[in-house]
Design a protein around this motif. Structure first.
Motif, PDB file in Angstrom:
ATOM      1  N   ARG A 144       0.844  -1.197   0.000  1.00 12.93           N
ATOM      2  CA  ARG A 144       0.000   0.000   0.000  1.00 12.93           C
ATOM      3  C   ARG A 144       0.878   1.245   0.000  1.00 12.93           C
ATOM      4  NH1 ARG A 144      -2.438  -0.872   5.548  1.00 12.93           N
ATOM      5  NH2 ARG A 144      -3.242   1.232   5.241  1.00 12.93           N
ATOM      6  N   GLN A 145       0.374   2.290  -0.629  1.00 15.59           N
ATOM      7  CA  GLN A 145       1.059   3.577  -0.577  1.00 15.59           C
ATOM      8  C   GLN A 145       0.814   4.233   0.775  1.00 15.59           C
ATOM      9  OE1 GLN A 145       0.226   6.253  -3.807  1.00 15.59           O
ATOM     10  NE2 GLN A 145       1.950   5.443  -4.976  1.00 15.59           N
ATOM     11  N   THR A 146       1.743   5.061   1.164  1.00 15.45           N
ATOM     12  CA  THR A 146       1.609   5.823   2.402  1.00 15.45           C
ATOM     13  C   THR A 146       1.859   7.289   2.089  1.00 15.45           C
ATOM     14  OG1 THR A 146       2.400   3.980   3.763  1.00 15.45           O
ATOM     15  CG2 THR A 146       2.507   6.180   4.734  1.00 15.45           C
ATOM     16  N   TYR A 147       1.044   8.157   2.656  1.00 17.77           N
ATOM     17  CA  TYR A 147       1.330   9.585   2.511  1.00 17.77           C
ATOM     18  C   TYR A 147       1.356  10.235   3.889  1.00 17.77           C
ATOM     19  CZ  TYR A 147      -3.696  10.798   2.940  1.00 17.77           C
ATOM     20  OH  TYR A 147      -4.989  10.965   3.370  1.00 17.77           O
ATOM     21  N   PHE A 148       2.059  11.363   3.961  1.00 17.43           N
ATOM     22  CA  PHE A 148       2.331  11.997   5.243  1.00 17.43           C
ATOM     23  C   PHE A 148       1.729  13.401   5.319  1.00 17.43           C
ATOM     24  CE2 PHE A 148       6.007   9.140   4.537  1.00 17.43           C
ATOM     25  CZ  PHE A 148       5.784   8.267   5.597  1.00 17.43           C
ATOM     26  N   ILE A 149       1.447  13.796   6.564  1.00 15.55           N
ATOM     27  CA  ILE A 149       0.971  15.148   6.884  1.00 15.55           C
ATOM     28  C   ILE A 149       1.805  15.627   8.069  1.00 15.55           C
ATOM     29  CG2 ILE A 149      -0.970  16.532   7.750  1.00 15.55           C
ATOM     30  CD1 ILE A 149      -2.841  14.482   6.408  1.00 15.55           C
ATOM     31  N   GLY A 150       2.231  16.883   8.048  1.00 13.37           N
ATOM     32  CA  GLY A 150       3.013  17.395   9.163  1.00 13.37           C
ATOM     33  C   GLY A 150       3.032  18.906   9.203  1.00 13.37           C
ATOM     34  N   SER A 151       3.742  19.435  10.199  1.00 14.08           N
ATOM     35  CA  SER A 151       3.834  20.884  10.385  1.00 14.08           C
ATOM     36  C   SER A 151       5.285  21.334  10.299  1.00 14.08           C
ATOM     37  CB  SER A 151       3.254  21.283  11.750  1.00 14.08           C
ATOM     38  OG  SER A 151       1.901  20.925  11.854  1.00 14.08           O
ATOM     39  N   THR A 152       5.487  22.549   9.812  1.00 11.79           N
ATOM     40  CA  THR A 152       6.833  23.105   9.743  1.00 11.79           C
ATOM     41  C   THR A 152       6.761  24.621   9.881  1.00 11.79           C
ATOM     42  OG1 THR A 152       8.896  23.123   8.489  1.00 11.79           O
ATOM     43  CG2 THR A 152       6.862  23.341   7.216  1.00 11.79           C
ATOM     44  N   HIS A 153       7.882  25.272   9.705  1.00 11.93           N
ATOM     45  CA  HIS A 153       7.990  26.731   9.795  1.00 11.93           C
ATOM     46  C   HIS A 153       8.318  27.275   8.402  1.00 11.93           C
ATOM     47  CE1 HIS A 153       9.496  30.702  10.960  1.00 11.93           C
ATOM     48  NE2 HIS A 153       8.982  30.505  12.169  1.00 11.93           N
ATOM     49  N   VAL A 154       7.765  28.415   8.085  1.00  9.89           N
ATOM     50  CA  VAL A 154       7.964  28.964   6.736  1.00  9.89           C
ATOM     51  C   VAL A 154       9.441  29.201   6.416  1.00  9.89           C
ATOM     52  CG1 VAL A 154       5.669  30.001   6.535  1.00  9.89           C
ATOM     53  CG2 VAL A 154       7.520  31.293   7.621  1.00  9.89           C
ATOM     54  N   ASN A 155      10.253  29.480   7.422  1.00 12.99           N
ATOM     55  CA  ASN A 155      11.679  29.741   7.186  1.00 12.99           C
ATOM     56  C   ASN A 155      12.438  28.502   6.725  1.00 12.99           C
ATOM     57  OD1 ASN A 155      11.207  32.332   7.936  1.00 12.99           O
ATOM     58  ND2 ASN A 155      12.329  32.258   9.875  1.00 12.99           N
ATOM     59  N   PHE A 156      11.850  27.331   6.902  1.00 11.60           N
ATOM     60  CA  PHE A 156      12.510  26.101   6.479  1.00 11.60           C
ATOM     61  C   PHE A 156      12.276  25.784   4.999  1.00 11.60           C
ATOM     62  CE2 PHE A 156      12.805  24.633  11.001  1.00 11.60           C
ATOM     63  CZ  PHE A 156      14.168  24.347  10.983  1.00 11.60           C
ATOM     64  N   ILE A 157      11.277  26.408   4.406  1.00  5.32           N
ATOM     65  CA  ILE A 157      10.874  26.025   3.064  1.00  5.32           C
ATOM     66  C   ILE A 157      11.894  26.473   2.018  1.00  5.32           C
ATOM     67  CG2 ILE A 157       9.109  26.280   1.290  1.00  5.32           C
ATOM     68  CD1 ILE A 157       8.338  24.509   3.642  1.00  5.32           C
ATOM     69  N   THR A 158      12.458  25.487   1.328  1.00  8.64           N
ATOM     70  CA  THR A 158      13.363  25.723   0.204  1.00  8.64           C
ATOM     71  C   THR A 158      12.945  24.800  -0.932  1.00  8.64           C
ATOM     72  OG1 THR A 158      14.943  24.020   0.880  1.00  8.64           O
ATOM     73  CG2 THR A 158      15.273  26.244   1.780  1.00  8.64           C
ATOM     74  N   HIS A 159      13.481  25.042  -2.101  1.00  8.16           N
ATOM     75  CA  HIS A 159      13.172  24.189  -3.248  1.00  8.16           C
ATOM     76  C   HIS A 159      13.633  22.754  -2.985  1.00  8.16           C
ATOM     77  CE1 HIS A 159      12.214  23.204  -7.378  1.00  8.16           C
ATOM     78  NE2 HIS A 159      13.432  22.695  -7.543  1.00  8.16           N
ATOM     79  N   ASP A 160      14.816  22.605  -2.395  1.00  8.34           N
ATOM     80  CA  ASP A 160      15.343  21.265  -2.110  1.00  8.34           C
ATOM     81  C   ASP A 160      14.454  20.518  -1.113  1.00  8.34           C
ATOM     82  OD1 ASP A 160      17.451  21.609  -3.828  1.00  8.34           O
ATOM     83  OD2 ASP A 160      18.850  22.259  -2.267  1.00  8.34           O
ATOM     84  N   LEU A 161      13.992  21.243  -0.083  1.00  5.43           N
ATOM     85  CA  LEU A 161      13.114  20.603   0.894  1.00  5.43           C
ATOM     86  C   LEU A 161      11.809  20.159   0.247  1.00  5.43           C
ATOM     87  CD1 LEU A 161      12.336  19.784   3.785  1.00  5.43           C
ATOM     88  CD2 LEU A 161      11.442  22.102   4.110  1.00  5.43           C
ATOM     89  N   LEU A 162      11.245  21.006  -0.588  1.00  9.59           N
ATOM     90  CA  LEU A 162       9.984  20.658  -1.245  1.00  9.59           C
ATOM     91  C   LEU A 162      10.139  19.429  -2.136  1.00  9.59           C
ATOM     92  CD1 LEU A 162       8.635  24.210  -2.187  1.00  9.59           C
ATOM     93  CD2 LEU A 162       7.831  22.705  -0.352  1.00  9.59           C
ATOM     94  N   LYS A 163      11.289  19.283  -2.766  1.00  8.66           N
ATOM     95  CA  LYS A 163      11.530  18.099  -3.598  1.00  8.66           C
ATOM     96  C   LYS A 163      11.557  16.840  -2.729  1.00  8.66           C
ATOM     97  CE  LYS A 163      15.264  19.316  -5.846  1.00  8.66           C
ATOM     98  NZ  LYS A 163      16.372  19.245  -6.850  1.00  8.66           N
ATOM     99  N   ILE A 164      12.187  16.949  -1.559  1.00 10.04           N
ATOM    100  CA  ILE A 164      12.234  15.801  -0.646  1.00 10.04           C
ATOM    101  C   ILE A 164      10.836  15.458  -0.146  1.00 10.04           C
ATOM    102  CG2 ILE A 164      13.050  14.999   1.604  1.00 10.04           C
ATOM    103  CD1 ILE A 164      15.584  16.618   1.138  1.00 10.04           C
ATOM    104  N   LEU A 165      10.060  16.483   0.212  1.00 12.23           N
ATOM    105  CA  LEU A 165       8.702  16.243   0.705  1.00 12.23           C
ATOM    106  C   LEU A 165       7.840  15.595  -0.382  1.00 12.23           C
ATOM    107  CD1 LEU A 165       7.984  19.510   2.740  1.00 12.23           C
ATOM    108  CD2 LEU A 165       8.849  17.312   3.556  1.00 12.23           C
ATOM    109  N   LYS A 166       8.022  16.040  -1.612  1.00 11.22           N
ATOM    110  CA  LYS A 166       7.258  15.443  -2.707  1.00 11.22           C
ATOM    111  C   LYS A 166       7.640  13.977  -2.897  1.00 11.22           C
ATOM    112  CE  LYS A 166       6.082  15.938  -7.604  1.00 11.22           C
ATOM    113  NZ  LYS A 166       6.299  16.727  -8.853  1.00 11.22           N
ATOM    114  N   SER A 167       8.935  13.673  -2.814  1.00  6.96           N
ATOM    115  CA  SER A 167       9.388  12.300  -2.991  1.00  6.96           C
ATOM    116  C   SER A 167       8.908  11.404  -1.853  1.00  6.96           C
ATOM    117  CB  SER A 167      10.915  12.256  -3.084  1.00  6.96           C
ATOM    118  OG  SER A 167      11.522  12.601  -1.851  1.00  6.96           O
ATOM    119  N   LEU A 168       8.650  12.016  -0.690  1.00  6.47           N
ATOM    120  CA  LEU A 168       8.135  11.275   0.467  1.00  6.47           C
ATOM    121  C   LEU A 168       6.616  11.089   0.397  1.00  6.47           C
ATOM    122  CD1 LEU A 168       9.953  12.529   3.698  1.00  6.47           C
ATOM    123  CD2 LEU A 168       9.471  10.163   3.110  1.00  6.47           C
TER     124      LEU A 168
END
Length: 244
Positions: free
Chosen positions: A203-227
């Motif tokens: 089965r596929q699994t998807y995640f939900i979570g919280s973060t801070h706007v200062n953490f958001i970068t293009h590299d982070l978003l790519k990792i989150l998408k891959s997760l």
């Protein structure tokens, strides 16, 4: 012993529960823990609580249980020697020495996931403790300290696998961390475990979570998408640049 955990917005409810216990005439110590009492130990002045557990509670609560089992009661002299608590002594709030935070969270036993299922709770996990930010209105520092500590990816993998077995029709995993994107290394390790998880469960699994706007970068978003992170929550302090 009866233990109650409470954040600030439901502290009145915690007081109400404790008062009912006392009014019932039960000669049972009532302990209060959680974010509110950790940030405001003076709240122990409410007569319904016997002891407040300040900060991280596992080791403190265990020591209190062992102490009560040995002595059959709590006295001021006994409580003064237990780190990480508050109580009333001679009408004044007594706050004992700070208890050091656990450095290896993997030493903690996995929590009983059946509790989630039995209470119709959402499938959630906490993978870390602490937050690198020090917002004045938040009690994360008071409870967990300013340093972020993590469970290992292996530890969290075992938790997720157990939840997937309990929730066969729900593909969500909700991270309740203060900030689940603090460590890129952990997210990359989690990605590897997720692939293994999906091979096991089919089965596929998807995640939900919280973060801070200062953490958001293009590299982070790519990792989150891959997760397969489908939802990210942000805490919006204010829309006023002047206040920021």
């Amino acid at each position: 012993l009866i233990g109650i955990s409470s954040v600030s917005f439901c502290f009145d409810e915690a007081i109400g529960i404790a008062k009912k216990i006392k009014e019932a005439g039960a000669n049972i110590p009532v302990l209060i823990g959680g974010a509110h009492i950790s940030g405001l130990p003076v709240s122990i002045r409410y007569n319904c609580f016997d002891i407040g557990v300040v900060g991280e509670g596992e080791e403190t609560f265990l020591e209190l249980i062992r102490t009560y089992k040995k002595n059959k009661k709590f006295t001021s002299d006994i409580l003064e020697n237990i780190k990480g608590i508050c109580f009333i002594k001679n009408g004044e709030v007594c706050l004992t020495e700070h208890r050091q935070y656990m450095q290896d969270l993997n030493l903690l036993p996995h929590f009983d996931k059946n509790f989630l299922k039995e209470n119709n709770a959402l499938p959630y996990l906490i993978t870390s403790r602490g937050c690198p930010f020090h917002c004045k209105y938040c009690q994360s520092d008071a409870v967990w300290g300013g340093k972020v500590r993590f469970h290992s990816a292996e530890y969290i993998f075992d938790d997720i696998l157990e939840i997937k077995n309990l929730y066969p029709d729900d593909n969500r995993i909700i991270f309740k961390d203060d900030n689940f994107t603090v460590s890129i290394k952990f997210l990359e390790q989690l990605k590897e475990k997720k692939e293994k998880l999906e091979q096991i469960t089919g089965r596929q699994t998807y995640f939900i979570g919280s973060t801070h706007v200062n953490f958001i970068t293009h590299d982070l978003l790519k990792i989150l998408k891959s997760l397969n992170v489908r939802k990210v929550n942000f805490g919006i302090e204010t829309i006023s640049d002047k206040l920021l």
